[in-house]
Design a protein around this motif. Structure first.
Motif, PDB file in Angstrom:
ATOM      1  N   UNK A  30       0.833  -1.207   0.000  1.00 58.53           N
ATOM      2  CA  UNK A  30       0.000   0.000   0.000  1.00 58.53           C
ATOM      3  C   UNK A  30       0.865   1.252   0.000  1.00 58.53           C
ATOM      4  N   UNK A  31       1.944   1.239   0.772  1.00 62.32           N
ATOM      5  CA  UNK A  31       2.855   2.375   0.815  1.00 62.32           C
ATOM      6  C   UNK A  31       3.495   2.663  -0.528  1.00 62.32           C
ATOM      7  N   UNK A  32       3.804   1.601  -1.283  1.00 62.28           N
ATOM      8  CA  UNK A  32       4.373   1.796  -2.616  1.00 62.28           C
ATOM      9  C   UNK A  32       3.321   2.308  -3.599  1.00 62.28           C
ATOM     10  N   UNK A  33       2.101   1.819  -3.472  1.00 67.10           N
ATOM     11  CA  UNK A  33       1.028   2.232  -4.379  1.00 67.10           C
ATOM     12  C   UNK A  33       0.588   3.671  -4.121  1.00 67.10           C
ATOM     13  N   UNK A  34       0.592   4.078  -2.851  1.00 63.14           N
ATOM     14  CA  UNK A  34       0.169   5.427  -2.472  1.00 63.14           C
ATOM     15  C   UNK A  34       1.315   6.116  -1.731  1.00 63.14           C
ATOM     16  N   UNK A  35       2.206   6.786  -2.458  1.00 63.82           N
ATOM     17  CA  UNK A  35       3.409   7.378  -1.831  1.00 63.82           C
ATOM     18  C   UNK A  35       3.108   8.521  -0.858  1.00 63.82           C
ATOM     19  N   UNK A  36       1.877   9.043  -0.869  1.00 62.83           N
ATOM     20  CA  UNK A  36       1.554  10.135   0.054  1.00 62.83           C
ATOM     21  C   UNK A  36       1.344   9.650   1.489  1.00 62.83           C
ATOM     22  N   UNK A  37       1.280   8.328   1.720  1.00 61.65           N
ATOM     23  CA  UNK A  37       1.059   7.789   3.059  1.00 61.65           C
ATOM     24  C   UNK A  37       2.318   7.916   3.911  1.00 61.65           C
ATOM     25  N   UNK A  38       2.113   8.290   5.178  1.00 59.33           N
ATOM     26  CA  UNK A  38       3.231   8.383   6.102  1.00 59.33           C
ATOM     27  C   UNK A  38       3.141   7.336   7.215  1.00 59.33           C
ATOM     28  N   UNK A  39       1.920   6.881   7.537  1.00 60.95           N
ATOM     29  CA  UNK A  39       1.752   5.926   8.627  1.00 60.95           C
ATOM     30  C   UNK A  39       0.570   5.004   8.342  1.00 60.95           C
ATOM     31  N   UNK A  40       0.773   3.703   8.529  1.00 59.58           N
ATOM     32  CA  UNK A  40      -0.280   2.693   8.415  1.00 59.58           C
ATOM     33  C   UNK A  40      -0.350   1.930   9.727  1.00 59.58           C
ATOM     34  N   UNK A  41      -1.555   1.773  10.257  1.00 62.72           N
ATOM     35  CA  UNK A  41      -1.726   1.083  11.525  1.00 62.72           C
ATOM     36  C   UNK A  41      -2.823   0.040  11.389  1.00 62.72           C
ATOM     37  N   UNK A  42      -2.549  -1.172  11.850  1.00 57.57           N
ATOM     38  CA  UNK A  42      -3.525  -2.260  11.819  1.00 57.57           C
ATOM     39  C   UNK A  42      -3.661  -2.814  13.234  1.00 57.57           C
ATOM     40  N   UNK A  43      -4.906  -2.961  13.700  1.00 53.76           N
ATOM     41  CA  UNK A  43      -5.187  -3.523  15.012  1.00 53.76           C
ATOM     42  C   UNK A  43      -6.069  -4.745  14.835  1.00 53.76           C
ATOM     43  N   UNK A  44      -5.636  -5.882  15.372  1.00 58.04           N
ATOM     44  CA  UNK A  44      -6.399  -7.122  15.279  1.00 58.04           C
ATOM     45  C   UNK A  44      -6.801  -7.522  16.693  1.00 58.04           C
ATOM     46  N   UNK A  45      -8.099  -7.841  16.873  1.00 57.33           N
ATOM     47  CA  UNK A  45      -8.591  -8.207  18.192  1.00 57.33           C
ATOM     48  C   UNK A  45      -9.692  -9.249  18.086  1.00 57.33           C
ATOM     49  N   UNK A  46      -9.847 -10.087  19.109  1.00 55.01           N
ATOM     50  CA  UNK A  46     -10.940 -11.054  19.093  1.00 55.01           C
ATOM     51  C   UNK A  46     -12.271 -10.331  19.267  1.00 55.01           C
ATOM     52  N   UNK A  47     -13.289 -10.829  18.562  1.00 55.07           N
ATOM     53  CA  UNK A  47     -14.619 -10.219  18.649  1.00 55.07           C
ATOM     54  C   UNK A  47     -15.664 -11.322  18.559  1.00 55.07           C
ATOM     55  N   UNK A  48     -16.176 -11.744  19.694  1.00 54.25           N
ATOM     56  CA  UNK A  48     -17.193 -12.789  19.704  1.00 54.25           C
ATOM     57  C   UNK A  48     -16.646 -14.101  19.179  1.00 54.25           C
ATOM     58  N   UNK A  49     -17.256 -14.617  18.122  1.00 52.85           N
ATOM     59  CA  UNK A  49     -16.848 -15.888  17.528  1.00 52.85           C
ATOM     60  C   UNK A  49     -15.616 -15.762  16.638  1.00 52.85           C
ATOM     61  N   UNK A  50     -15.300 -14.571  16.156  1.00 48.55           N
ATOM     62  CA  UNK A  50     -14.194 -14.399  15.213  1.00 48.55           C
ATOM     63  C   UNK A  50     -13.235 -13.317  15.645  1.00 48.55           C
ATOM     64  N   UNK A  51     -12.759 -12.582  14.652  1.00 52.58           N
ATOM     65  CA  UNK A  51     -11.794 -11.516  14.892  1.00 52.58           C
ATOM     66  C   UNK A  51     -12.221 -10.258  14.150  1.00 52.58           C
ATOM     67  N   UNK A  52     -11.825  -9.135  14.695  1.00 48.30           N
ATOM     68  CA  UNK A  52     -12.094  -7.839  14.077  1.00 48.30           C
ATOM     69  C   UNK A  52     -10.750  -7.161  13.827  1.00 48.30           C
ATOM     70  N   UNK A  53     -10.587  -6.616  12.632  1.00 50.33           N
ATOM     71  CA  UNK A  53      -9.359  -5.906  12.296  1.00 50.33           C
ATOM     72  C   UNK A  53      -9.717  -4.486  11.874  1.00 50.33           C
TER      73      UNK A  53
END
Length: 111
Positions: A30-53
């Motif tokens: 994504x950073x290569x495709x969109x050079x204007x990005x300075x920061x990418x953050x991903x948060x993964x957490x359990x949510x009920x039966x599955x996971x939420x990102x």
């Protein structure tokens, strides 16, 4: 071209190295495709039966966030980043094509 800083959080769960590597690779793409990005953050957490990102991108005149659910943590992160890519593409295209439309309106007519 500057690299976007990537941060991956595993909230209330143990760290999965394969999910972390896949997510980092996708973020760098994504950073290569969109050079204007300075920061990418991903948060993964359990949510009920599955996971939420949740994913959040910050950059030059850009701030986009998305969330996605899945039964496994890896697919949840991939879905969130796919949604983020679609939103970034929409914002990116609006910015570029708005400038082109403005230029076309200002252009003098041929005599």
């Amino acid at each position: 071209m500057s690299e976007a800083a990537v941060t991956i959080h595993f909230k209330d769960m143990r760290i999965h190295e394969d999910v972390k590597e896949t997510t980092e690779r996708r973020c760098h793409d994504l950073g290569e495709e969109f050079p204007e990005l300075t920061h990418l953050e991903v948060t993964i957490e359990p949510a009920g039966e599955g996971f939420c990102a949740g994913s959040h991108a910050t950059g030059k005149s850009t701030e986009v966030a998305t969330r996605a659910n899945a039964t496994e943590s890896g697919p949840a992160a991939i879905r969130a980043l796919d949604k983020l890519r679609m939103q970034l593409r929409r914002v990116h295209d609006k910015r570029i094509f708005a400038q082109r439309r403005t230029a076309q309106r200002i252009r003098p007519k041929r005599a």
